[in-house]
Design a protein around this motif. Structure first.
Motif, PDB file in Angstrom:
ATOM      1  N   LEU A 585     -18.522 -14.236  -3.685  1.00 56.34           N
ATOM      2  CA  LEU A 585     -19.930 -13.890  -3.842  1.00 56.34           C
ATOM      3  C   LEU A 585     -20.175 -13.149  -5.160  1.00 56.34           C
ATOM      4  N   ILE A 586     -19.239 -12.298  -5.566  1.00 57.76           N
ATOM      5  CA  ILE A 586     -19.353 -11.625  -6.866  1.00 57.76           C
ATOM      6  C   ILE A 586     -19.313 -12.655  -7.992  1.00 57.76           C
ATOM      7  N   ASN A 587     -18.386 -13.612  -7.886  1.00 56.33           N
ATOM      8  CA  ASN A 587     -18.263 -14.633  -8.929  1.00 56.33           C
ATOM      9  C   ASN A 587     -19.511 -15.495  -9.035  1.00 56.33           C
ATOM     10  N   LYS A 588     -20.175 -15.720  -7.909  1.00 56.24           N
ATOM     11  CA  LYS A 588     -21.423 -16.494  -7.968  1.00 56.24           C
ATOM     12  C   LYS A 588     -22.493 -15.737  -8.745  1.00 56.24           C
ATOM     13  N   GLU A 589     -22.556 -14.408  -8.544  1.00 54.89           N
ATOM     14  CA  GLU A 589     -23.522 -13.618  -9.310  1.00 54.89           C
ATOM     15  C   GLU A 589     -23.176 -13.637 -10.793  1.00 54.89           C
ATOM     16  N   ILE A 590     -21.894 -13.645 -11.108  1.00 58.49           N
ATOM     17  CA  ILE A 590     -21.477 -13.755 -12.514  1.00 58.49           C
ATOM     18  C   ILE A 590     -21.967 -15.065 -13.110  1.00 58.49           C
ATOM     19  N   SER A 591     -21.831 -16.148 -12.351  1.00 59.42           N
ATOM     20  CA  SER A 591     -22.267 -17.455 -12.854  1.00 59.42           C
ATOM     21  C   SER A 591     -23.775 -17.492 -13.068  1.00 59.42           C
ATOM     22  N   SER A 600     -27.725  -9.810  -9.178  1.00 59.93           N
ATOM     23  CA  SER A 600     -27.612  -8.416  -8.741  1.00 59.93           C
ATOM     24  C   SER A 600     -26.614  -8.295  -7.597  1.00 59.93           C
ATOM     25  N   ILE A 601     -26.021  -7.115  -7.511  1.00 63.83           N
ATOM     26  CA  ILE A 601     -25.116  -6.774  -6.415  1.00 63.83           C
ATOM     27  C   ILE A 601     -25.466  -5.364  -5.970  1.00 63.83           C
ATOM     28  N   ARG A 602     -25.684  -5.200  -4.669  1.00 63.25           N
ATOM     29  CA  ARG A 602     -25.935  -3.873  -4.104  1.00 63.25           C
ATOM     30  C   ARG A 602     -24.951  -3.648  -2.966  1.00 63.25           C
ATOM     31  N   LEU A 603     -24.263  -2.515  -2.998  1.00 67.95           N
ATOM     32  CA  LEU A 603     -23.245  -2.218  -1.997  1.00 67.95           C
ATOM     33  C   LEU A 603     -23.494  -0.847  -1.394  1.00 67.95           C
ATOM     34  N   LYS A 604     -23.293  -0.737  -0.096  1.00 61.56           N
ATOM     35  CA  LYS A 604     -23.316   0.556   0.593  1.00 61.56           C
ATOM     36  C   LYS A 604     -22.041   0.642   1.410  1.00 61.56           C
ATOM     37  N   LYS A 626     -26.549  -6.663 -12.615  1.00 55.19           N
ATOM     38  CA  LYS A 626     -26.934  -5.292 -12.296  1.00 55.19           C
ATOM     39  C   LYS A 626     -26.303  -4.916 -10.952  1.00 55.19           C
ATOM     40  N   ILE A 627     -25.541  -3.825 -10.952  1.00 54.71           N
ATOM     41  CA  ILE A 627     -24.763  -3.449  -9.770  1.00 54.71           C
ATOM     42  C   ILE A 627     -25.112  -2.021  -9.369  1.00 54.71           C
ATOM     43  N   CYS A 665     -24.935  -6.713  -0.414  1.00 58.42           N
ATOM     44  CA  CYS A 665     -26.097  -7.531  -0.756  1.00 58.42           C
ATOM     45  C   CYS A 665     -25.893  -8.196  -2.120  1.00 58.42           C
ATOM     46  N   PHE A 666     -26.244  -9.476  -2.203  1.00 58.99           N
ATOM     47  CA  PHE A 666     -26.096 -10.256  -3.434  1.00 58.99           C
ATOM     48  C   PHE A 666     -27.406 -10.998  -3.699  1.00 58.99           C
ATOM     49  N   GLY A 667     -27.801 -11.008  -4.968  1.00 57.96           N
ATOM     50  CA  GLY A 667     -29.094 -11.601  -5.320  1.00 57.96           C
ATOM     51  C   GLY A 667     -29.226 -13.048  -4.944  1.00 57.96           C
TER      52      GLY A 667
END
Length: 760
Positions: A585-591, A600-604, A626-627, A665-667
């Motif tokens: 999922l992180i790599n998809k946001e990078i792409s 965007s990536i939001r983590l709690k 944006k993280i 959460c991922f955009g």
């Protein structure tokens, strides 16, 4: 090349998690592919190194000092707790409780983290930390920071909280400060209630130095034999089952200046005042309090244990005899007594902490429990989730009917645990149409209604499965007792998978309905513990969605039987797919970012220390993603570093509730993805535990969990911000010096307004 500790000097291998594909339909499909294996072996310098890491090549372009130290970060978390105790804007008795929490937290840190580090150093298995520090350097840093923190705690208590308590009519007094009549009453109390349970232990050629149990409070007593003129040493243990602070009861007298004063006497002070009764014929020269912290982590070799319960019970017995890792002493203690303790306990000078009495401020919980609404947080009572409330007040609540109407997202403690999750299990146990209940239990409370409901269900003839994690740290004995009680009642009890802790929070109920069998599910971020659910912030989903039901059925089959090839649709399951799923999922946001689209990536999370996932976040930051990271405890990310993490922002929120939920959460390029579950971004959660993350589907629920992070990162609310140099800066006052809004108070108000609106 990434170094990591391993338990055995021989070369070992470990599987890499399976693959995850986020299909165009939005369905999360776990392929559980058999991936290449990573090899761990000893390098030429004697350290263990991991070879074949898929990120090794990429990591080479990242700075070597990109990770903050895990242990120091934890100490910084406890420093934030201490800052709450020092905050004069907070209610006074809550500040006293934060002092007690700080002590309890630090005790566990020494019992587990410091003890574990010392053990690895002693056995030669300790390696350089990800932050670049050698093991001895970490130990030295821990000692330095811990001494500073304990000194700060003492200052906050003696110069801040204690005088404030006295101004509000709450005093801790010595026995010699009591009136003559009160001293007589306390003497009677000592003789009748305390003296019979004390065991004085002398030290001489016939009496070796006694064993000092971990975390016990003790009196070191210096005695003089008047006949021989010889000095003797004795130890008296302060009974841990008696109240630490004893309330002084005085005769009502409205004209007395003490009429409005609540006074307490420390138990150890009362014992010290009556030591002559313990040593008749001897002169008591002086006495000092001291306290020892021991290694209380457990090591059970499951592969070699024929019976895990028996092996764990044997290890629990040994826990009391772990080596000491810290010695706290009254700063007034003289050098002779100090030298004796250091020598007999085998601790170093760096492990000695001289502090002003009273030691062990966990005892302040007794004072913090005083009923005084002006000195506590505003009273809060959890209410029933609006989606579970009966439509008519005269009707009984039907949890199953509410779940059939729609998925219910729970947010504790704002949503009552007892009228949601607990009621769900209790209704399932009592419903004649329910055929089976399956449940994971990691930690639960004494006299647990969840346990009682499972027992009732089994005795009613239902099929009941309980996956009990008996290796839950410091709850081992409690969970063993529950496991045996459940077994004796006909519940099928299993202990999960060898080598892995079962940490996921899952319930599955199978019910016979007119249309056929229907499965009702609960997936949460917190334990099935009604007591902590009133204090811990957690999320959970109640659903009868068929995909989730099928996932839970397969997972329970994996936990209770043999299903190594199980595939899941809406779940990521550690240790196989949580790591790889999040990485995907992180790599998809990078792409998306590299294609010029919003990303965007939001983590709690509670903690984030896994180096591979942090490196993925660094690469995402470098790509322009944006993280935002909202973390309660440990954080090894170094945010705001130009060229590395300038797009990463990290904040922390602490307050009356313990922030415990995990949200990812991922955009999603306009189609957001949100997951909730039990896993933190730590090695143990990703590789050594059975964890689950559930993909939410409802747009409103996705928007809500995103908003939790967005609000937490807002400058509108008080929080701590992590700087690039590793410092946590508290931002809790506005430009006029007034307190910023409280994040948790905002949620209390939000839910109150929501319920008022629903009741109209």
């Amino acid at each position: 090349m990434t170094r990591m500790p391993v338990p055995d000097p021989a070369t070992v291998t470990s599987p890499v998690p399976g693959e995850v594909d986020l299909a165009a339909t939005g369905e999360l499909v776990i392929t559980a592919a058999t991936a290449p294996r990573r090899t761990v072996m000893r390098g030429p310098d004697g350290r263990f190194v991991r070879l074949g890491d898929p990120h090794d090549a990429d990591a080479g372009s990242l700075p070597a000092d990109r990770f903050l130290d895990r242990e120091i970060s934890w100490l910084q978390f406890n420093e934030r707790v201490l800052q709450l105790a020092a905050d004069e804007h907070l209610p006074l008795l809550e500040r006293a409780r934060f002092l007690a929490i700080f002590t309890s937290n630090l005790d566990e840190f020494f019992m587990v983290r410091v003890a574990g580090l010392k053990r690895r150093i002693a056995t030669g298995l300790a390696v350089r930390s990800a932050s670049g520090l050698e093991p001895r350097e970490v130990l030295d840093r821990i000692a330095e920071v811990s001494h500073d923190l304990l000194a700060a705690q003492a200052l906050i208590f003696h110069d801040g909280v204690r005088p404030a308590l006295e101004r509000n009519g709450i005093r801790i007094v010595r026995v010699d400060q009591l009136s003559a009549a009160e001293q007589v009453r306390f003497g009677t109390y000592f003789t009748g209630r305390i003296f019979p349970v004390l065991t004085p232990l002398a030290v001489d050629p016939a009496h070796p130095f006694p064993y000092i149990s971990g975390l016990s409070l003790n009196l070191a007593v210096v005695l003089l034999n008047p006949r021989t003129g010889k000095e003797h040493f004795a130890r008296v243990k302060v009974p841990p089952l008696l109240p630490r602070f004893i309330k002084v009861e005085h005769e009502p007298d409205p004209d007395s200046p003490l009429a409005e004063v609540t006074r307490f006497v420390a138990l150890e002070d009362l014992i010290a005042a009556h030591l002559d009764q313990l040593f008749p014929g001897m002169e008591v020269q002086e006495s000092f309090t001291f306290r020892v912290t021991r290694n209380e982590d457990l090591e059970v070799e499951e592969d070699d244990a024929e019976n895990l319960l028996t092996a764990l019970e044997r290890e629990l017995t040994r826990r009391r005899f772990g080596p000491p890792v810290r010695l706290e002493v009254d700063k007034a203690m003289d050098d002779k007594v100090m030298d004796l303790l250091v020598r007999e306990l085998g601790v170093s000078q760096a492990e000695v902490y001289r502090l002003p009495a009273p030691l062990d401020l966990r005892g302040l919980n007794v004072i913090a429990d005083l009923e005084n609404s002006e000195l506590h947080f505003e009273r809060f009572v959890a209410r029933t989730n609006v989606d579970l409330a009966p439509t008519e007040s005269a009707k009984a609540r039907d949890i199953f009917a509410a779940i059939r109407r729609s998925d219910v997202l729970l947010h504790h403690p704002y949503d009552s645990f007892s009228t949601s999750v607990q009621a769900f299990i209790e209704q399932a146990a009592a419903d004649p149409h329910v055929l089976a209940i399956k449940q994971t239990l990691y930690r639960t409370s004494g006299n647990s209604p969840i346990i009682d409901a499972l027992i009732d269900a089994a005795e009613a003839g239902k099929q009941v499965l309980a996956v009990v994690e008996i290796k839950a740290r410091f709850d081992e004995q409690n969970n063993i007792s529950w496991a045996r009680k459940l077994e004796h009642s006909g519940v099928h009890v299993v202990y999960g998978i060898v080598g892995l802790k079962t940490h996921c929070k899952l319930s599955l109920v199978v019910r016979q309905e007119a249309e056929g069998l229907r499965r009702y599910c609960h997936i949460g971020t917190g334990n099935y513990n009604p007591k902590t659910a009133r204090l811990y912030e957690d999320l959970g989903l109640l659903t009868c969605d068929e995909e989730v039901a099928e996932d839970l059925t397969r997972l329970f089959n994996m936990l209770s039987g043999l299903a190594p090839r199980a595939k899941f649709k809406r779940l990521l399951v550690a240790p196989r797919t949580v790591r790889s799923g999040l990485d995907d999922l992180i790599n998809k946001e990078i792409s998306y970012a590299e294609a010029g689209r919003p990303a965007s990536i939001r983590l709690k999370v509670n903690s984030i220390v896994d180096e591979n996932l942090i490196d993925s976040l660094y690469r995402a930051s470098q790509a322009g993603v944006k993280i935002q990271v909202l973390v309660r405890g440990i954080c090894a990310i170094r945010p705001g570093v130009p060229g590395l993490s300038e797009n990463i922002e990290v904040r922390s929120i602490l307050g009356r509730f313990l922030e415990h939920s995990r949200v990812f959460c991922f955009g999603g390029d306009g189609d957001p993805v949100a997951l909730i579950g039990s896993a933190d971004m730590m090695h143990r959660n990703l590789d050594r535990r059975v964890e689950t993350l559930l993909m939410l589907r409802d747009p409103g629920q996705i928007e809500f969990v995103e908003s939790l992070i967005t609000r937490g990162m807002s400058n509108e609310f008080a929080s701590w911000r992590l700087e690039a140099d590793g410092r946590w800066i508290r931002h809790h006052l506005d430009e006029e010096g007034q307190p910023l809004r409280d994040y948790q108070k905002r949620l209390i108000d939000y839910y109150a307004k929501k319920r008022r609106k629903a009741s109209r």
